[in-house]
Design a protein around this motif. Structure first.
Motif, PDB file in Angstrom:
ATOM      1  N   ARG A 337       0.853  -1.198   0.000  1.00 46.97           N
ATOM      2  CA  ARG A 337       0.000   0.000   0.000  1.00 46.97           C
ATOM      3  C   ARG A 337       0.881   1.237   0.000  1.00 46.97           C
ATOM      4  N   LEU A 338       0.397   2.287  -0.656  1.00 48.48           N
ATOM      5  CA  LEU A 338       1.167   3.524  -0.741  1.00 48.48           C
ATOM      6  C   LEU A 338       1.367   4.131   0.641  1.00 48.48           C
ATOM      7  N   LEU A 339       2.587   4.536   0.918  1.00 45.67           N
ATOM      8  CA  LEU A 339       2.874   5.221   2.178  1.00 45.67           C
ATOM      9  C   LEU A 339       2.494   6.690   2.089  1.00 45.67           C
ATOM     10  N   PHE A 340       2.630   7.285   0.894  1.00 44.39           N
ATOM     11  CA  PHE A 340       2.361   8.704   0.710  1.00 44.39           C
ATOM     12  C   PHE A 340       1.518   8.919  -0.541  1.00 44.39           C
ATOM     13  N   THR A 341       0.840  10.061  -0.576  1.00 43.17           N
ATOM     14  CA  THR A 341       0.139  10.473  -1.794  1.00 43.17           C
ATOM     15  C   THR A 341       0.766  11.727  -2.391  1.00 43.17           C
ATOM     16  N   ALA A 342       1.172  12.647  -1.539  1.00 44.54           N
ATOM     17  CA  ALA A 342       1.836  13.871  -2.015  1.00 44.54           C
ATOM     18  C   ALA A 342       2.771  14.403  -0.936  1.00 44.54           C
ATOM     19  N   PRO A 343       3.911  13.726  -0.693  1.00 48.81           N
ATOM     20  CA  PRO A 343       4.857  14.189   0.334  1.00 48.81           C
ATOM     21  C   PRO A 343       5.444  15.540  -0.044  1.00 48.81           C
ATOM     22  N   ASP A 344       5.475  16.456   0.918  1.00 48.38           N
ATOM     23  CA  ASP A 344       5.874  17.825   0.593  1.00 48.38           C
ATOM     24  C   ASP A 344       7.067  18.311   1.419  1.00 48.38           C
ATOM     25  N   CYS A 345       6.973  18.227   2.749  1.00 52.23           N
ATOM     26  CA  CYS A 345       8.077  18.619   3.634  1.00 52.23           C
ATOM     27  C   CYS A 345       8.505  17.420   4.466  1.00 52.23           C
ATOM     28  N   ILE A 346       9.746  17.445   4.933  1.00 55.87           N
ATOM     29  CA  ILE A 346      10.269  16.260   5.608  1.00 55.87           C
ATOM     30  C   ILE A 346      11.266  16.657   6.692  1.00 55.87           C
ATOM     31  N   ALA A 347      11.333  15.838   7.737  1.00 56.26           N
ATOM     32  CA  ALA A 347      12.305  16.019   8.823  1.00 56.26           C
ATOM     33  C   ALA A 347      12.598  14.642   9.408  1.00 56.26           C
ATOM     34  N   VAL A 348      13.706  14.524  10.116  1.00 52.16           N
ATOM     35  CA  VAL A 348      14.072  13.270  10.782  1.00 52.16           C
ATOM     36  C   VAL A 348      14.162  13.550  12.269  1.00 52.16           C
ATOM     37  N   ASN A 352      15.178   8.661  14.650  1.00 45.31           N
ATOM     38  CA  ASN A 352      15.538   8.410  13.252  1.00 45.31           C
ATOM     39  C   ASN A 352      14.329   8.035  12.412  1.00 45.31           C
ATOM     40  N   ASP A 353      13.131   8.405  12.885  1.00 42.27           N
ATOM     41  CA  ASP A 353      11.928   8.225  12.082  1.00 42.27           C
ATOM     42  C   ASP A 353      11.858   9.330  11.029  1.00 42.27           C
ATOM     43  N   ILE A 354      11.236   9.022   9.904  1.00 45.06           N
ATOM     44  CA  ILE A 354      11.086   9.968   8.806  1.00 45.06           C
ATOM     45  C   ILE A 354       9.706  10.610   8.932  1.00 45.06           C
ATOM     46  N   CYS A 355       9.672  11.905   9.152  1.00 47.69           N
ATOM     47  CA  CYS A 355       8.431  12.650   9.397  1.00 47.69           C
ATOM     48  C   CYS A 355       8.113  13.485   8.158  1.00 47.69           C
ATOM     49  N   THR A 356       6.985  13.211   7.520  1.00 44.76           N
ATOM     50  CA  THR A 356       6.658  13.827   6.247  1.00 44.76           C
ATOM     51  C   THR A 356       5.265  14.441   6.267  1.00 44.76           C
ATOM     52  N   VAL A 364       0.231  14.265   8.512  1.00 44.48           N
ATOM     53  CA  VAL A 364       1.662  14.025   8.686  1.00 44.48           C
ATOM     54  C   VAL A 364       1.865  12.517   8.811  1.00 44.48           C
ATOM     55  N   VAL A 365       2.759  11.975   8.005  1.00 48.42           N
ATOM     56  CA  VAL A 365       3.014  10.538   7.979  1.00 48.42           C
ATOM     57  C   VAL A 365       4.395  10.278   8.582  1.00 48.42           C
ATOM     58  N   ILE A 366       4.438   9.416   9.605  1.00 49.37           N
ATOM     59  CA  ILE A 366       5.695   9.078  10.259  1.00 49.37           C
ATOM     60  C   ILE A 366       6.009   7.613   9.973  1.00 49.37           C
ATOM     61  N   ILE A 367       7.184   7.372   9.366  1.00 46.05           N
ATOM     62  CA  ILE A 367       7.591   5.994   9.098  1.00 46.05           C
ATOM     63  C   ILE A 367       8.941   5.726   9.758  1.00 46.05           C
TER      64      ILE A 367
END
Length: 465
Positions: A337-348, A352-356, A364-367
């Motif tokens: 399944r898609l993790l994102f549809t339109a990722p725009d900004c990002i931080a770690v 060490n999780d990826i925050c988008t 906000v999606v955290i992986i």
């Protein structure tokens, strides 16, 4: 034997924490050294430009007042030469300090690396942390740059009408202490509900060629300096909004970041690249994304670069080295399944999780670093929100906070690294449209409004642990 094994584990953990402190300090020292190198490299060109301006003015006035103008120009040239020499000596001395400290840190990192794999218990037991020796950074000093001001003359007051060199001010940025890594429990009680505004600056009032149209992105550089991305130029300002430096770009997207070496990176959405600005102000392409358009991106102190990419109806997040080598991609979960549809900004964050920020689902999606979805935050449970949650920027701090700018509702959402909602943060005098956020020195939250061009520097913690 068991006690020795446990003692070794504790010492190795202590070394790892020490190495993390040294690595963080190395990044800060590199950032300051790259800034000083950049200023050193640009000084001759800048002073040469001032000398050229003097020469042009001299040529235009030569026929009428040749002898007097020659004398005045010579005095001004000497004045500039003396200033340049003084500037170079001062900057070189400070740059050499950071160079020496970086060399010392590299030696300690190597020694600690060798010690970690050593079987010599006596050396492990005798290990003593040394990062404390580097935590106090000196004040940086540099003169503001003098500028030649051309004048016209109509009477015999030659010097008054020919031009003059403006006075310089010694710009000193206070010394500060870098906090070492430590265990900090996430506690909403350390957050201020209404951050206090320490500085408020309207960047549109800056006197820059072409004007300042909109505040598209901000990133903390060092001390009290912020890089700000505008439509066609990038400007370095201090907390008071004083213009320190400017770089013109043919195309700038919507994101800025600093590499682990302290170089400024920006996305070029016309060429689908991420470019690096070197000390001599030349541009170097780090990543060429081909058909993919790079949006937000973030750098880590370990030299990793996370980039939001999209094309047509497709999107993903890619992880690169800072030299542009692709490491991994994040697009689907284990169930495809898609993790994102339109990722725009990002931080770690600290885990060490990826925050988008995902504008496609207003969330906000955290992986996890392995690509597994940790949680999603959409703010829908908050009754205070009058309009749909619109996350336009994201930042993280060492305390585990994830700070999200909500442009539709004039709030900064604060959640923990585990997904727990902590609070909605607003300024006492309100923010019209918080478009960009960044954390400076783990003490300040910097908030930028795109349309108004206003930048707020705020205190957002009750105390600094």
């Amino acid at each position: 034997m068991v006690e020795l094994v446990e003692a070794k584990k504790e010492l190795i953990l202590k070394i790892e924490i020490e190495n993390e402190n040294l690595q963080n300090l190395k990044s800060i020292y590199q950032r300051n050294r790259s800034y000083l190198k950049s200023r050193l490299m640009s000084l001759p060109k800048y002073y040469e430009k001032q000398r050229e301006d003097i020469h042009k003015t001299r040529a235009r006035s030569f026929l009428k007042w040749k002898e007097e103008i020659d004398y005045i120009a010579l005095q001004l040239q000497r004045q500039l030469h003396d200033m340049e020499s003084e500037d170079i000596i001062g900057l070189k001395k400070q740059e050499e300090f950071f160079k020496e400290k970086l060399a010392d840190i590299d030696i300690l990192l190597k020694e600690n690396k060798d010690l970690k794999v050593s079987n010599k218990i006596d050396k492990l037991v005798g290990f003593k942390p040394t990062s404390e020796n580097f935590t106090n950074l000196p004040a940086l000093q540099e003169y503001s740059r003098p500028k030649f001001h051309e004048k016209t003359f109509e009477d015999f007051k030659m010097k008054d009408y020919f031009g003059e060199i403006s006075g310089r001010r010694l710009l000193e940025y206070p010394a500060y202490r870098v906090q070492n890594v430590e265990e900090v429990k996430i506690n909403k009680k350390i957050l201020l509900k209404h951050p206090s505004v320490l500085y408020k600056t309207n960047l549109k009032s800056m006197s820059i060629e072409g004007g300042f149209e909109s505040l598209n992105s901000i990133v903390h550089f060092t001390y009290n300096r912020i890089w700000v991305g505008e439509r066609t130029c990038l400007v370095l300002v201090d907390f008071n909004g004083v213009l320190i430096d400017r770089v013109d770009t043919a195309s700038f997207g919507n994101c800025l970041a600093l590499s682990s070496k302290g170089y400024l990176l920006f996305n070029n959405t016309k060429e689908n690249t991420i470019d690096e600005i070197l000390c001599d102000r030349s541009f170097s392409t780090i990543i060429s994304a081909g058909a993919w358009v790079p949006q937000g991106f973030a750098c880590t102190s370990a030299g990793e670069l996370f980039v939001c990419l999209y094309k047509k109806d497709d999107s993903k997040v890619a992880k690169y080295t800072e030299t542009g080598e692709l490491i991994s991609e994040y697009q689907y979960d284990k169930e495809n399944r898609l993790l994102f549809t339109a990722p725009d900004c990002i931080a770690v964050n600290v885990n060490n999780d990826i925050c988008t920020t995902d504008l496609g689902i207003s969330a906000v999606v955290i992986i996890k670093s392995c690509g597994e979805l940790r949680f999603t935050y959409d703010g829908k449970s908050l009754s205070k929100l009058k309009r749909e949650f619109l996350p336009t920027s994201i930042a993280t701090d060492r305390y585990g906070h994830i700070l999200i700018a909500d442009s539709n509702n004039s709030y900064i959402h604060v959640i923990s690294s585990e997904g727990e909602f902590l609070q909605l943060m607003s300024l006492k005098n309100s923010i019209e449209c918080p478009f960009s956020v960044c954390v400076a020195d783990e003490k300040f939250l910097v908030i930028g409004e795109k349309r108004s061009g206003i930048m707020y520097v705020t205190k957002y913690l009750k105390k600094h642990l």
